[in-house]
Scaffold this motif. Structure first.
Motif, PDB file in Angstrom:
ATOM      1  N   LYS A 161      38.190  46.455  62.117  1.00 12.02           N
ATOM      2  CA  LYS A 161      38.298  45.270  61.252  1.00 12.02           C
ATOM      3  C   LYS A 161      37.448  45.397  59.981  1.00 12.02           C
ATOM      4  CE  LYS A 161      40.422  43.124  64.750  1.00 12.02           C
ATOM      5  NZ  LYS A 161      41.873  42.875  64.775  1.00 12.02           N
ATOM      6  N   ALA A 164      39.090  43.681  57.147  1.00 15.40           N
ATOM      7  CA  ALA A 164      39.794  42.474  57.584  1.00 15.40           C
ATOM      8  C   ALA A 164      39.813  41.385  56.529  1.00 15.40           C
ATOM      9  CB  ALA A 164      39.166  41.940  58.877  1.00 15.40           C
ATOM     10  N   ASN A 165      38.788  41.314  55.676  1.00 17.37           N
ATOM     11  CA  ASN A 165      38.696  40.244  54.675  1.00 17.37           C
ATOM     12  C   ASN A 165      38.961  40.731  53.252  1.00 17.37           C
ATOM     13  OD1 ASN A 165      37.927  38.167  56.547  1.00 17.37           O
ATOM     14  ND2 ASN A 165      35.883  39.065  56.617  1.00 17.37           N
ATOM     15  N   ASN A 166      39.677  41.856  53.145  1.00 22.89           N
ATOM     16  CA  ASN A 166      39.922  42.436  51.810  1.00 22.89           C
ATOM     17  C   ASN A 166      41.409  42.682  51.565  1.00 22.89           C
ATOM     18  OD1 ASN A 166      37.306  44.267  53.121  1.00 22.89           O
ATOM     19  ND2 ASN A 166      36.922  42.848  51.437  1.00 22.89           N
ATOM     20  N   PRO A 167      42.221  41.629  51.620  1.00 24.45           N
ATOM     21  CA  PRO A 167      43.676  41.802  51.496  1.00 24.45           C
ATOM     22  C   PRO A 167      44.136  42.235  50.105  1.00 24.45           C
ATOM     23  CG  PRO A 167      43.118  39.470  51.464  1.00 24.45           C
ATOM     24  CD  PRO A 167      41.856  40.202  51.790  1.00 24.45           C
ATOM     25  N   ASP A 185      43.882  49.932  63.801  1.00 24.57           N
ATOM     26  CA  ASP A 185      44.270  48.808  62.941  1.00 24.57           C
ATOM     27  C   ASP A 185      43.446  48.750  61.650  1.00 24.57           C
ATOM     28  OD1 ASP A 185      41.833  48.124  63.992  1.00 24.57           O
ATOM     29  OD2 ASP A 185      42.418  46.100  64.616  1.00 24.57           O
ATOM     30  N   LYS A 188      45.439  47.552  58.633  1.00 25.90           N
ATOM     31  CA  LYS A 188      46.462  46.546  58.939  1.00 25.90           C
ATOM     32  C   LYS A 188      46.600  45.439  57.883  1.00 25.90           C
ATOM     33  CE  LYS A 188      48.748  46.714  63.044  1.00 25.90           C
ATOM     34  NZ  LYS A 188      48.509  48.076  63.480  1.00 25.90           N
ATOM     35  N   PRO A 189      45.497  44.868  57.376  1.00 26.40           N
ATOM     36  CA  PRO A 189      45.662  43.736  56.439  1.00 26.40           C
ATOM     37  C   PRO A 189      46.037  44.149  55.017  1.00 26.40           C
ATOM     38  CG  PRO A 189      43.454  43.796  57.443  1.00 26.40           C
ATOM     39  CD  PRO A 189      44.085  45.125  57.639  1.00 26.40           C
ATOM     40  N   LEU A 190      46.147  45.424  54.747  1.00 28.14           N
ATOM     41  CA  LEU A 190      46.178  45.898  53.364  1.00 28.14           C
ATOM     42  C   LEU A 190      47.598  46.140  52.862  1.00 28.14           C
ATOM     43  CD1 LEU A 190      43.176  48.385  53.619  1.00 28.14           C
ATOM     44  CD2 LEU A 190      43.165  45.916  53.228  1.00 28.14           C
ATOM     45  N   VAL A 191      48.388  45.103  52.831  1.00 28.99           N
ATOM     46  CA  VAL A 191      49.787  45.237  52.403  1.00 28.99           C
ATOM     47  C   VAL A 191      49.903  45.544  50.914  1.00 28.99           C
ATOM     48  CG1 VAL A 191      50.689  43.778  54.227  1.00 28.99           C
ATOM     49  CG2 VAL A 191      49.947  42.726  52.088  1.00 28.99           C
ATOM     50  N   THR A 213      51.715  48.865  58.080  1.00 30.44           N
ATOM     51  CA  THR A 213      51.848  47.733  57.148  1.00 30.44           C
ATOM     52  C   THR A 213      51.701  48.138  55.680  1.00 30.44           C
ATOM     53  OG1 THR A 213      49.481  47.240  57.324  1.00 30.44           O
ATOM     54  CG2 THR A 213      50.954  46.135  58.887  1.00 30.44           C
TER      55      THR A 213
END
Length: 404
Positions: A161, A164-167, A185, A188-191, A213
């Protein structure tokens, strides 16, 4: 007396640095491209005391609130420095710490850099200490972050994670570390990620979950690792990928099922691997205009005309790598060679007529050259005989002249 005085001065300096902490001075400059920035020159950078002061004279009309970038090129021994800088300059968008002489960074280092867009961390491979790990929440307070670079030389992995807070991340560079693996993962958040650099590490395997992702990724670099195989569907979701570097690894085969369909993939570099086979379907499924490889048998084929590039490339690859077998046979460089030897043996045994024809051709070949050699030998003898007779005639003529 002078030695005593010098000793006293050194002791006072050491005591002051420990009691009062250390500091630095900003050299401020402004440019249209980079905005208002501070190059921070650390005083007493060889002390690891608390960082308590930043001096320097602002340009006319400027204040701390106008500073958008800070760069530190000297060795950083104080773990408090990043947080102190973030507290002083509230509107930072860029922070570069290029020589961190620490074993770890505090978790709250950047928590007050709320507007930060770009963080660059580095260590020196030649002196100082090394950072082997980063705290899980190091970037938790930076939701606007777009660029993160960490060239720490001894970094072995990242915590779960970590991003996790860096989209909003667009670029991640983790080159020149010792990363062997990463959490499944981790990305994972890095679209929105467009560039990912994991070169010059110790990766042996690629995990398809890393890329599930990353639908907007365009540049992916893995050169100088120890990757021997690319699993099925590893790059299947990377439909916008344009540039892929896999050079200087241990690949023996390129399977088409590792990639899927990539109409935007323009450049692939697989130089300095142990390639023995390439699936032709791989070329069919990508929009390639630049394929870099090396093979001693195909040195003259590395540069291919851009006209009809894919057609020509397939011809070249067929000449250079004609031993491809499907993944389920677990082909490697060794098994490819074994398969080739076996195929040649089977073909010879199953075709006696072909073998007889080949023997006939060889016999005729040797007969021709044997006849040609005899003819040349006879011609040489005749020429030598003629030269000898000519010398005798010349001697007779000389004798006749002497008698006269």
């Amino acid at each position: 007396m002078r030695l005593k005085l010098a000793f006293v001065i050194i002791c006072i300096t050491l005591i002051n640095s420990k009691v009062h902490g250390s500091g630095g001075d900003c050299t401020y400059e402004f440019s249209d491209e980079n905005g208002y920035r501070c190059t921070l020159n650390i005083r007493d950078s060889h002390y690891d005391s608390a960082f308590t002061e930043i001096g320097g004279t602002h340009l006319e009309g400027k204040t701390d609130d106008d500073v958008v970038g800070v760069e530190v090129y000297r060795s950083v021994k104080s773990p408090d420095l990043p947080a102190f800088v973030c507290n002083k300059f509230k509107n930072l968008t860029f922070f570069g710490l290029y020589i961190l002489d620490l074993t770890e960074l505090p978790e709250d280092s950047f928590v007050n850099c709320k507007n930060i867009l770009d963080i660059k961390l580095g260590t020196s491979p030649f002196f100082g200490q090394d950072i082997e790990k980063l705290p899980k929440n190091l970037l938790a307070g930076n939701p606007k972050l777009e660029v993160f670079e960490a060239k720490l030389h001894e970094l072995k992995t990242l915590p779960e994670k970590f991003f996790a807070n860096n989209p909003e991340l667009r670029k991640i560079s983790l080159i020149e570390n010792k990363i062997r693996t990463l959490p499944a993962d981790i990305f994972k958040p890095l679209v929105n990620l467009k560039e990912l650099y994991l070169s010059e590490n110790s990766l042996r395997k690629l995990n398809p979950e890393w890329f599930e992702t990353l639908v907007n990724l365009e540049i992916l670099y893995f050169y100088k690792n120890k990757i021997a195989d690319i699993p099925k569907n590893t790059f299947a979701t990377l439909t916008n990928l344009k540039d892929l570097w896999l050079s200087t690894n241990k690949l023996t085969v390129i399977h088409s099922d590792s990639f899927g369909v990539h109409p935007n993939l323009e450049s692939v570099n697989v130089v300095e691997n142990d390639l023995a086979a390439i699936d032709e379907k791989f070329i069919d499924n990508i929009g390639i205009t630049n394929f870099l490889f090396d093979d001693m048998n195909c040195a003259e084929d590395r540069y291919i005309s851009r006209n009809g590039y894919k057609t020509e490339l397939k011809k070249v690859l067929k000449r250079c790598f004609d031993n491809y077998v499907p993944r389920d046979e677990h082909v490697t460089a060794a098994t490819v060679n074994e398969r080739t030897d076996a195929d040649e043996s089977t073909t010879t045994a199953a075709s006696p007529a072909g073998l007889a024809e080949g023997q006939k051709v060889i016999k005729e070949f040797f007969t021709f050259f044997s006849t040609l050699a005899n003819q040349l030998n006879e011609a040489a003898k005749a020429e030598a005989k003629g030269e000898a007779e000519a010398e005798v005639d010349a001697d007779d003529d000389d004798e006749d002249e002497d008698e006269n």
